[in-house]
Design a protein around this motif. Structure first.
Motif, PDB file in Angstrom:
ATOM      1  N   ARG A 124       1.001  -1.197  -0.142  1.00 40.06           N
ATOM      2  CA  ARG A 124       0.061  -0.061   0.052  1.00 40.06           C
ATOM      3  C   ARG A 124       0.763   1.250   0.148  1.00 40.06           C
ATOM      4  N   HIS A 125       0.505   2.268  -0.913  1.00 41.11           N
ATOM      5  CA  HIS A 125       1.296   3.443  -1.136  1.00 41.11           C
ATOM      6  C   HIS A 125       0.348   4.626  -0.938  1.00 41.11           C
ATOM      7  N   ASP A 126       0.949   5.713  -0.092  1.00 44.24           N
ATOM      8  CA  ASP A 126      -0.320   6.833   0.119  1.00 44.24           C
ATOM      9  C   ASP A 126       0.793   7.910  -0.251  1.00 44.24           C
ATOM     10  N   LEU A 127       0.524   9.001  -0.915  1.00 47.50           N
ATOM     11  CA  LEU A 127       1.212  10.249  -1.005  1.00 47.50           C
ATOM     12  C   LEU A 127       0.481  11.339  -0.252  1.00 47.50           C
ATOM     13  N   ILE A 128       1.678  11.717   0.724  1.00 44.85           N
ATOM     14  CA  ILE A 128       1.303  12.828   1.805  1.00 44.85           C
ATOM     15  C   ILE A 128       2.422  13.796   2.024  1.00 44.85           C
ATOM     16  N   TYR A 129       2.086  14.909   1.364  1.00 45.38           N
ATOM     17  CA  TYR A 129       3.329  15.978   1.414  1.00 45.38           C
ATOM     18  C   TYR A 129       3.674  16.020   2.784  1.00 45.38           C
ATOM     19  N   PRO A 130       4.860  16.466   3.060  1.00 42.19           N
ATOM     20  CA  PRO A 130       5.391  16.503   4.505  1.00 42.19           C
ATOM     21  C   PRO A 130       4.848  17.917   5.124  1.00 42.19           C
ATOM     22  N   ALA A 131       4.552  18.116   6.445  1.00 39.42           N
ATOM     23  CA  ALA A 131       4.454  19.384   6.781  1.00 39.42           C
ATOM     24  C   ALA A 131       5.732  19.898   7.154  1.00 39.42           C
ATOM     25  N   VAL A 132       6.139  21.066   6.650  1.00 34.89           N
ATOM     26  CA  VAL A 132       7.330  21.803   6.882  1.00 34.89           C
ATOM     27  C   VAL A 132       6.776  23.235   7.874  1.00 34.89           C
ATOM     28  N   PRO A 133       7.437  23.247   9.130  1.00 37.31           N
ATOM     29  CA  PRO A 133       7.276  24.215   9.797  1.00 37.31           C
ATOM     30  C   PRO A 133       7.295  25.613   9.258  1.00 37.31           C
ATOM     31  N   GLU A 134       6.179  26.545   9.600  1.00 37.12           N
ATOM     32  CA  GLU A 134       5.880  27.796   9.172  1.00 37.12           C
ATOM     33  C   GLU A 134       7.043  28.524   9.365  1.00 37.12           C
ATOM     34  N   THR A 135       7.685  29.371   8.387  1.00 38.06           N
ATOM     35  CA  THR A 135       8.742  30.228   8.826  1.00 38.06           C
ATOM     36  C   THR A 135       8.003  31.597   8.638  1.00 38.06           C
ATOM     37  N   PRO A 136       8.971  32.538   9.358  1.00 40.94           N
ATOM     38  CA  PRO A 136       8.180  33.897   9.677  1.00 40.94           C
ATOM     39  C   PRO A 136       8.211  34.396   8.051  1.00 40.94           C
ATOM     40  N   ARG A 137       7.185  35.627   7.736  1.00 36.21           N
ATOM     41  CA  ARG A 137       6.770  36.102   6.556  1.00 36.21           C
ATOM     42  C   ARG A 137       8.339  36.801   6.087  1.00 36.21           C
ATOM     43  N   ALA A 138       8.818  36.737   4.981  1.00 34.94           N
ATOM     44  CA  ALA A 138       9.790  37.432   4.686  1.00 34.94           C
ATOM     45  C   ALA A 138       9.434  39.103   4.415  1.00 34.94           C
ATOM     46  N   GLY A 139      10.041  39.850   4.853  1.00 33.17           N
ATOM     47  CA  GLY A 139       9.758  41.352   4.845  1.00 33.17           C
ATOM     48  C   GLY A 139      11.008  42.019   4.693  1.00 33.17           C
ATOM     49  N   GLY A 140      12.157  41.756   4.309  1.00 32.27           N
ATOM     50  CA  GLY A 140      13.462  42.494   4.278  1.00 32.27           C
ATOM     51  C   GLY A 140      14.007  42.634   3.026  1.00 32.27           C
ATOM     52  N   ARG A 141      15.259  42.521   2.726  1.00 31.37           N
ATOM     53  CA  ARG A 141      16.180  42.916   1.665  1.00 31.37           C
ATOM     54  C   ARG A 141      17.255  41.906   1.047  1.00 31.37           C
ATOM     55  N   GLU A 142      17.384  41.198   2.156  1.00 29.72           N
ATOM     56  CA  GLU A 142      18.772  40.228   2.093  1.00 29.72           C
ATOM     57  C   GLU A 142      18.404  39.142   0.764  1.00 29.72           C
ATOM     58  N   ILE A 143      19.238  38.701   0.221  1.00 25.68           N
ATOM     59  CA  ILE A 143      19.184  37.827  -0.777  1.00 25.68           C
ATOM     60  C   ILE A 143      20.102  36.527  -0.165  1.00 25.68           C
ATOM     61  N   ILE A 144      19.099  35.418  -0.026  1.00 21.91           N
ATOM     62  CA  ILE A 144      19.630  34.125   0.667  1.00 21.91           C
ATOM     63  C   ILE A 144      19.616  32.973   0.014  1.00 21.91           C
ATOM     64  N   ILE A 145      20.737  31.992   0.531  1.00 19.82           N
ATOM     65  CA  ILE A 145      20.447  30.540   0.010  1.00 19.82           C
ATOM     66  C   ILE A 145      20.477  29.908   1.531  1.00 19.82           C
ATOM     67  N   VAL A 146      19.633  28.792   1.558  1.00 18.33           N
ATOM     68  CA  VAL A 146      19.713  28.141   2.722  1.00 18.33           C
ATOM     69  C   VAL A 146      19.977  26.585   2.482  1.00 18.33           C
ATOM     70  N   ALA A 147      21.023  25.907   2.864  1.00 24.49           N
ATOM     71  CA  ALA A 147      21.111  24.567   2.523  1.00 24.49           C
ATOM     72  C   ALA A 147      21.988  23.885   3.580  1.00 24.49           C
ATOM     73  N   SER A 148      21.496  22.757   3.872  1.00 20.63           N
ATOM     74  CA  SER A 148      22.062  21.790   4.819  1.00 20.63           C
ATOM     75  C   SER A 148      23.297  21.098   4.057  1.00 20.63           C
ATOM     76  N   ASP A 149      24.186  20.400   4.858  1.00 15.75           N
ATOM     77  CA  ASP A 149      25.488  19.689   4.159  1.00 15.75           C
ATOM     78  C   ASP A 149      25.091  18.362   3.665  1.00 15.75           C
ATOM     79  N   ASN A 150      24.635  18.361   2.586  1.00 16.49           N
ATOM     80  CA  ASN A 150      24.682  16.900   1.716  1.00 16.49           C
ATOM     81  C   ASN A 150      25.227  16.850   0.443  1.00 16.49           C
ATOM     82  N   TYR A 151      25.345  15.708  -0.077  1.00 16.13           N
ATOM     83  CA  TYR A 151      26.315  15.777  -1.262  1.00 16.13           C
ATOM     84  C   TYR A 151      25.400  16.509  -2.585  1.00 16.13           C
ATOM     85  N   ALA A 152      24.239  16.310  -2.562  1.00 11.02           N
ATOM     86  CA  ALA A 152      23.348  16.989  -3.595  1.00 11.02           C
ATOM     87  C   ALA A 152      23.294  18.336  -3.560  1.00 11.02           C
TER      88      ALA A 152
END
Length: 412
Positions: free
Chosen positions: A219-247
């Motif tokens: 049996r297979h079900d598709l359930i998108y993960p719940a990702v904790p809400e981040t604060p609404r963006a309201g600044g001017r900085e350009i960002i990249i967020v990434a954890s350390d994995n090979y991809a």
């Protein structure tokens, strides 16, 4: 703990759910685990967190890797926490033959299974009457068998990608002895264990489709993960967020070598422990762009809150990108490659605050345009297409509703 308001009723009131997961932090999988725990509590359950170390455990939880893990996961939100992992004494048994020998040939699938076989039940767990086990990744299932102690307890397995793919990617950056374990070798182990779950839950479209084809009897079900809400963006900085994995390393390498030289001085702050991954794998590349890296921060929400644009330079990887969903949540304009939206049932070209780049030159041009907006003092609007998508498909409320529907048909 993240609270979930608006979940429909509490169908698990009076029940105890054990969420079994790898002892990982500062990554997308950890955030998925936090959201699982929050969802079950919103549905009325008492929730146990059982963290498994994916290595030999060399001491108590107040030492070594356990100390770092516990310190970084104090907000996991469970009613009670347990810890387990294969002890050092396992090396005196058959682990060297059954696991380590295969590992040095690149067979990470067997190694993790053998570690889980040897993970003991944590002290105090025998007093818990568990009604449901929600486990993460196939390699925790040998421990789940131990946890059940012969009892009939429904098991929901959340796969979080085809792990054999990740092993193949990881093996590219390691040193192993021939004959090398193949993708098919490791996939066969993965599928064999998955057959033992009552429901296999998949987090993205690609994964759901592939596992249905590979394991049609389950049996297979598709359930998108719940990702904790981040604060609404309201600044001017350009960002990249990434954890350390090979991809992520390969994607950031493409960004630094192919996009940055074309960006004409556009600025970016790169947050997350990807800095250590780049430094370890390519010290020269790291030194050349050292000023861009900000490292891991305790409050990533503050980074999103100050964002004016989020860059998603994704050119490698499988499965749903949790960092991409976080970016949707903050509502900021995105500059992204098409692969950043992998696994989502969405057309990114229909999102009016997404600039979708087909190559490095176009990515750089969109990035420069975002920098121009920031320099003019423009900040993201309060509402956006990406934020609406997050609320409809990836919010904790959406996850709890979908999870509750899946549990209605579990065997007793």
């Amino acid at each position: 703990m993240q609270e979930i308001s608006g979940a429909s009723g509490q169908p698990l009131s009076g029940k105890t759910v054990a969420v079994v997961h790898a002892a990982w932090h500062s990554c997308g999988s950890y955030q998925v685990n936090v959201s699982q725990i929050a969802a079950y509590r919103a549905l009325g359950a008492r929730v146990l967190s059982i963290a498994m170390m994916d290595d030999i455990v060399g001491g108590p939880i107040n030492a070594g890797r356990w100390e770092a893990y516990v310190a970084a996961t104090r907000g996991i939100g469970a009613d009670r926490r347990f810890y387990s992992g294969a002890p050092l004494s396992a090396l005196a048994g058959s682990l060297l033959v059954d696991g380590w020998w295969r590992l040095i040939h690149g067979d990470q699938a067997s190694w993790l299974i053998e570690l889980a076989r040897r993970a003991p039940l944590p002290d105090g767990i025998e007093s818990e009457a568990i009604d449901l086990i929600h486990t993460n990744h196939y390699f925790t299932l040998p421990f789940v068998e131990t946890l059940k102690r012969g009892r009939r307890i429904p098991v929901l397995l959340e796969t979080q990608d085809i792990q054999a793919r990740q092993y193949v990617l990881r093996n590219k950056g390691g040193f192993f002895i021939p004959p090398y374990a193949t993708y098919d070798d490791m996939l066969a182990i993965e599928l064999d264990w998955m057959r033992r779950a009552d429901i296999n839950v998949h987090l993205n479209e690609e994964e759901h489709r592939d596992f249905q084809q590979l394991l049609p009897e389950a049996r297979h079900d598709l359930i998108y993960p719940a990702v904790p809400e981040t604060p609404r963006a309201g600044g001017r900085e350009i960002i990249i967020v990434a954890s350390d994995n090979y991809a992520n390393y390969l994607s950031l390498r493409w960004f630094l070598t192919e996009v940055v030289p074309l960006a004409a001085g556009a600025r970016v702050g790169i947050y997350g422990n990807i800095d250590s991954g780049v430094k370890n794998r390519d010290p020269e590349l790291y030194e050349a762009h050292r000023a861009l890296f900000r490292g891991r921060v305790e409050d990533i929400g503050a980074i999103y809150a100050n964002a004016g644009c989020v860059l998603l330079p994704t050119v490698e990887g499988h499965g749903l990108s949790i960092k991409a969903v976080e970016a949707l949540s903050c509502g900021a304009p995105l500059v992204a490659t098409p692969l950043a939206f992998r696994g989502m049932r969405v057309d990114p070209t229909a999102l009016d605050n997404v600039a979708l780049a087909q190559d490095a030159a176009q990515f750089a041009a969109f990035w420069r345009a975002a920098q121009d907006r920031a320099d003019r003092g423009e900040t993201p609007p309060a509402e956006s297409a990406t934020r609406r998508l997050y609320e409809e498909a990836f919010s904790p409320q959406a996850y709890a509703r979908t999870l509750a529907r899946a549990l209605e048909t579990l065997p007793a």
